[in-house]
Design an enzyme around this catalytic site. Structure first.
Site, PDB file in Angstrom:
ATOM      1  N   GLU A 170       0.810  -1.220   0.000  1.00  0.00           N
ATOM      2  CA  GLU A 170       0.000   0.000   0.000  1.00  0.00           C
ATOM      3  C   GLU A 170       0.851   1.281   0.000  1.00  0.00           C
ATOM      4  O   GLU A 170       0.773   2.108   0.896  1.00  0.00           O
ATOM      5  CB  GLU A 170      -0.971  -0.026   1.181  1.00  0.00           C
ATOM      6  CG  GLU A 170      -2.005  -1.126   1.019  1.00  0.00           C
ATOM      7  CD  GLU A 170      -2.977  -1.222   2.165  1.00  0.00           C
ATOM      8  OE1 GLU A 170      -4.173  -1.421   1.914  1.00  0.00           O
ATOM      9  OE2 GLU A 170      -2.545  -1.131   3.334  1.00  0.00           O
ATOM     10  N   GLU A 223      -4.454 -10.129  -0.314  1.00  0.00           N
ATOM     11  CA  GLU A 223      -5.333 -10.074   0.856  1.00  0.00           C
ATOM     12  C   GLU A 223      -6.756 -10.325   0.376  1.00  0.00           C
ATOM     13  O   GLU A 223      -7.186  -9.775  -0.641  1.00  0.00           O
ATOM     14  CB  GLU A 223      -5.258  -8.713   1.565  1.00  0.00           C
ATOM     15  CG  GLU A 223      -3.908  -8.383   2.164  1.00  0.00           C
ATOM     16  CD  GLU A 223      -3.843  -6.976   2.763  1.00  0.00           C
ATOM     17  OE1 GLU A 223      -4.915  -6.409   3.075  1.00  0.00           O
ATOM     18  OE2 GLU A 223      -2.720  -6.450   2.900  1.00  0.00           O
TER      19      GLU A 223
END
Length: 1024
Positions: free
Chosen positions: A462, A538
């Site tokens: 991220e 994820e």
């Protein structure tokens, strides 16, 4: 070596921790873990090295609010008010400062590279004696395996160096600073540094020396690096172990390197060569390096299924054989490559059964010990996980060794996350931050590249997509072409990733976010020109009562070969233990330490609680990921193995046919299934049951023998099929008793023997029941359409930020929680053999009708009350959470017995792991102790429930506990719950799914929403 004055004042003036161009001063180059054995046999057997000395233990510690508050005198002697703390530890876990939990928002004002002037500072010191032989010859190093966030080091009052990157070792040469007798280390650790801007992971922000500290003595001429790579012919029948060894020190002609490969006590191969590398370019090769290649016939390959390991011993010696030192590592012969859109291990396409794991301990914070690491691995293996993503940083060095030995595939991830930046790639696209990012990636690779368990490198998490990512991707592909690289940032399919690795992409639903659309995983595969495998980095956000819809992912993974699995978010709840005024422990989350900013309970997304007790969702993951699949055709069971390399040498198939939980027939068959093979098992002719009920066939795969990760009798896979229902009917015995109806101005009362039922004519509810003189109800039986909100229902809503799209906000806005019943009808009729009560209610809020519920209660001569419920849902109100009944029973019984799905909690979109049987559990086990209280404990597919003197029959879902939905909704932590009088029973005809694709947007699939508009269900309530 960088030389600066030893003065603390000068160090403070330099402010290295606010300079992204300074990531270290005098730190040694990264390399695999060393032990510097002086005996090759000890290296081969991995015995403790006499040259490696732990400095873990009690250190002196003083805390200051800022580095400028540290007195200069501390460099020379301990402060009089210094405390004693254990190293490794986080100082916040010792009461200094506060841990801060935040997901995205930086815990400091965003002004990179600068950090707050109030920068909590921990000053550690340790006195120790050094072996005089270490002073006479060689090099003595100090290794800090992990310090958060940055630190300066002094030895005997002299400045040694500086390091940052909290998740990789910082190693320094102490040789010039040590003397005979007592020596003193002083370590000044800063909570915040410019490195903190690269460490914005979703976790507790803690500080201190939280990994091991050790001294290592190396000879003056030494092995400074070695890397091993395995290469194969096409059919993997022949392999080459390629070992590149680098030395440091005086390069002498007499120096030799020997690399030997061992399998247990047997030497498989060996080779010796002088230094002098292969020709690199027109200027020649590396004089201080040598590459040896050892041929191995028919190597036993490494995989997570069969983690075969060899041992490579690297010896530096003179021409006459005198050993200078030896290093060693485990070697797994395996090949990872991407071919034709598939990620292959040893030529076979992998299906990643993965989970993300933070390093977290409820008592010790981010300190990991071997026992906890092994416990995590055993639980993962027992629950059919084969892969782990080190989210979001390199882990403790021991973790990789354990993964090598027990067998787990590892995604090793660089300690880079800039989630709180706007835009996220603000730093990762800035060349001034390339050196800092580069150190975090390159040093990870240099430390961990010899581990066979590491099959994928990750550039971080991220952080958007910047030019720095592209540069580091190319560096890894050049240095280590044997592994793919993945990176999710910037859309999950950029030029910096070999694998499409989205997070929280859904199976069939596109999420067209601006700039970085998140396609459904099925659509991603079909994009023009796209031929990479897709592995979700994820998915299935396991926050609280979650993991609904997990089965649909696994259906897709098995249907589409290029959908090669993913990593569940995440492994362990990140709650921390606090103590109340009486010394009782309780589980804390964000904000409980006065920490701001904080993201409350968002730190608890685990499949296991912080103490590693499993959540019920873990069983669903285990079942969906199981390595055996089953198909029933007539009396033939087809067993298919999804193992790629294992033969079923330790499995029996146990089968059982049961009628309403009562066994009728059973058997056991040894499984003899090769990798990806099948076995057909023919069941005998089954006996015909003599009574009515549900007939179920259950198969379980049982391991009779213990393994490295499981005990004997471990169940690794299971499946159930409902067979044709036996329709024989047992007629009830005739009853000569007729219930008696008495009507008063306020109540209808029905009496039969020692039982009485009372319906209030003003409310229309069953208000009381008696058995003899004992009251059975503490509250009336009434409709229920709400649940204590799950984390998935709440989404991102909080007191200061309402998300109107969240389920709970929609329910609140529509008045579901505030609805009151308006009585439309309440009548009583005496039939030939029964009494019939008819009621109707309009559930309203602010004059608007949300639900209309019509019920009949038929009480017959056997004392059975048959309840028929019809509910109409207003077309313009949100789909309700449940359609059912609730009451507070007066009794508290120790046991709950039911015929239905269990034994664990299950919900309509998370029940594939549950089995239909007759279950009997303590009342306390019917409640799931989520740290943030919510709806919990449901059991679906129930045909019969027994509790105390009561029995309910029908087709329903129920939960039963000492806590009301109201209390669960109003309580912030589980330790604040109090057992209420009696027992709360919720019986649902219908219950909405729980969702779990993510926890911040509505994720309950349409088929698990209560959208029909009209519902009917029936219950029979009687006393035994």
């Amino acid at each position: 070596m960088t030389m600066i004055t030893d003065s603390l004042a000068v160090v403070l003036q330099r402010r290295d921790w606010e300079n992204p161009g300074v990531t270290q001063l005098n730190r040694l180059a990264a390399h695999p873990p060393f032990a510097s054995w002086r005996n090759s046999e000890e290296a081969r057997t991995d015995r403790p090295s006499q040259q490696l000395r732990s400095l873990n233990g009690e250190w002196r510690f003083a805390w200051f609010p800022a580095p400028e508050a540290v007195p200069e005198s501390w460099l020379e002697c301990d402060l009089p008010d210094a405390d004693t703390v254990v190293v490794p530890s986080n100082w916040q876990m010792h009461g200094y400062d506060a841990p801060i939990y935040t997901n995205v928002t930086y815990p400091i004002t965003v002004n990179p590279p600068f950090v707050p002037a109030e920068n909590p500072t921990g000053c550690y010191s340790l006195t120790f004696n050094i072996d005089e032989s270490w002073l006479q010859e060689g090099q003595t190093r100090i290794i800090f395996d992990g310090v958060n966030s940055a630190f300066h080091l002094w030895c005997n009052g002299r400045w040694v160096g500086y390091g940052q990157d909290s998740r990789l070792p910082s190693e320094f040469d102490l040789s010039a600073f040590l003397h005979a007798g007592e020596n003193r280390l002083a370590v000044m650790v800063l909570r915040w540094s410019d490195g903190s801007y690269l460490e914005d992971q979703d976790m507790w922000r803690m500080s201190g020396i939280f990994r091991d500290v050790s001294l290592l003595h190396k000879p003056t001429t030494q092995i400074s690096d070695f890397q091993v790579t395995t290469r194969f012919n096409d059919d993997f029948s022949r392999a080459v172990l390629e070992a590149e060894v680098q030395m440091y020190g005086e390069l002498r002609d007499e120096l030799r390197v020997t690399v030997s490969l061992w399998q247990g006590e047997t030497q498989v191969a060996s080779g010796t060569a002088p230094f002098g590398g292969e020709i690199i370019d027109e200027r020649g090769g590396y004089a201080d390096r040598v590459t040896l290649r050892l041929n191995v016939e028919n190597p036993e390959l490494w995989s997570a299924e069969i983690p075969n390991l060899y041992r490579a011993v690297v010896e530096l010696h003179t021409a006459d054989g005198t050993l200078i030192e030896a290093e060693a590592c485990d070697v797994g012969f395996r090949e990872v490559r991407i071919e034709n859109g598939l990620l292959l291990l040893n030529g076979k396409p992998l299906l990643i059964r993965g989970v993300n794991r933070h390093e977290h301990h409820p008592l010790h914070g981010q300190v990991m010990d071997e026992q906890t690491m092994v416990q995590d691995i055993l639980l993962m293996k027992q629950n059919n996980f084969n892969a782990v993503r080190c989210s979001h940083y390199p882990n403790h060095p021991l973790w990789y060794t354990l993964c090598d030995r027990y067998g787990l595939y590892v995604v090793d991830e660089a300690n880079i996350e800039t989630h709180g930046m706007v835009p996220m790639n603000r730093l990762t696209d800035d060349p001034r931050w390339l050196p800092a990012m580069s150190e975090r990636v390159t040093r990870m690779v240099q430390r961990d590249r010899n581990h066979p368990s590491v099959i994928i490198w990750s550039l971080g998490n991220e952080s958007g997509h910047g030019a720095n990512h592209d540069a580091l991707y190319r560096w890894i592909k050049s240095v280590d072409p044997s592994r793919p690289v993945q990176y999710e940032g910037g859309g999950a399919d950029t030029t910096a990733t070999d694998i499409i690795c989205p997070m929280y992409a859904r199976v069939d639903e596109d999420q067209p976010f601006p700039a970085v659309p998140k396609w459904s995983i099925k659509k991603w595969l079909s994009l023009p020109g796209e031929m990479r495998p897709l592995i979700l980095c994820e998915y299935a956000h396991a926050m609280g009562n979650s993991l609904g819809g997990f089965a649909k992912y696994w259906q897709a993974f098995r249907q589409y070969p290029r959908l090669q699995g993913g990593f569940v978010w995440d492994w362990v709840d990140q709650s921390l233990i606090k103590y109340d005024e009486n010394g009782n422990p309780w589980s804390a989350y964000g904000g409980d330490f006065g920490d701001t900013p904080n993201d409350r309970q968002f730190c608890m997304n685990g499949l296991v609680f912080a103490d590693r007790t499993p959540h019920p969702a873990l069983t669903e993951a285990k079942h969906q990921q199981q390595f055996f699949q089953f198909r029933l055709s007539g009396r033939t069971i087809e067993v298919t193995s999804e193992y790629l390399f294992r033969h079923s040498d330790n499995e029996f198939l146990h089968w059982m046919v049961a009628l309403d939980g009562k066994p009728l027939a059973s058997g056991e068959v040894p499984l003899d299934v090769g990798p990806q093979g099948k076995q057909l098992i023919e069941l005998p002719e089954l006996p015909q049951p003599e009574s009515a009920g549900q007939l179920w066939l259950t198969v379980r795969v049982v391991q009779p023998n213990a393994t490295a990760w499981s005990e004997a009798g471990h169940i690794s896979a299971w499946q159930q099929w409902r067979l044709a229902e036996n329709l024989s009917v047992t007629l009830p015995s005739a009853s000569h008793a007729i219930p008696q109806l008495t009507t008063s101005g306020t109540d209808f009362c029905i009496e039969l023997g020692n039982k009485r039922w009372q319906f209030n004519r003003q409310s229309g509810f069953l208000s009381q029941m008696w058995i003899g003189d004992e009251k059975q109800l503490l509250t009336p039986l009434r409709d229920q359409f709400t649940r204590a909100p799950l984390d998935n229902d709440i989404g991102v809503s909080e007191a200061t930020r309402i998300d109107p799209n969240a389920w709970v906000e929609r329910w609140k806005a529509a008045g579901h929680y505030q609805a009151e019943a308006a009585l439309l009808q309440c009548t009583a009729d005496t039939l030939a053999d029964a009494v019939l009560i008819t009621t109707a209610h309009a559930w309203q809020h602010q004059g608007k009708t949300l639900f209309i519920s019509r019920k009949t209660y038929r009480i017959d001569g056997h004392g059975e009350m048959v309840i028929n419920v019809d509910v109409a849902v207003a077309s313009d109100t949100p789909h309700p959470a449940r359609i059912g009944l609730t009451c507070q029973l007066a009794q508290v019984s120790e046991r709950v017995n039911w015929l239905g799905l269990g034994p664990q909690e299950n919900y309509p979109d998370r029940l594939t792991a549950a089995c239909f049987d007759r279950w009997d559990l303590p009342l306390s086990d019917m409640y799931t102790p989520y740290v943030f209280p919510s709806e919990n404990g449901l059991r679906c597919g129930t045909r019969e429930l027994n509790y105390g003197p009561h029995q309910w029959r029908g087709d329903f879902q129920f939960n039963i506990s000492r806590y009301s939905q109201q209390q669960l909704m109003e309580t912030s932590h589980r330790h604040l719950l109090h057992a209420e009088e009696g027992t709360w029973l919720n019986i649902d005809g219908f219950h909405m799914g729980i969702g779990g694709d993510d926890s911040w947007s509505p994720s309950v699939s349409a088929e698990f929403q209560l959208s029909a508009g009209r519902y009917h269900y029936q219950l029979v309530w009687c006393q035994k």
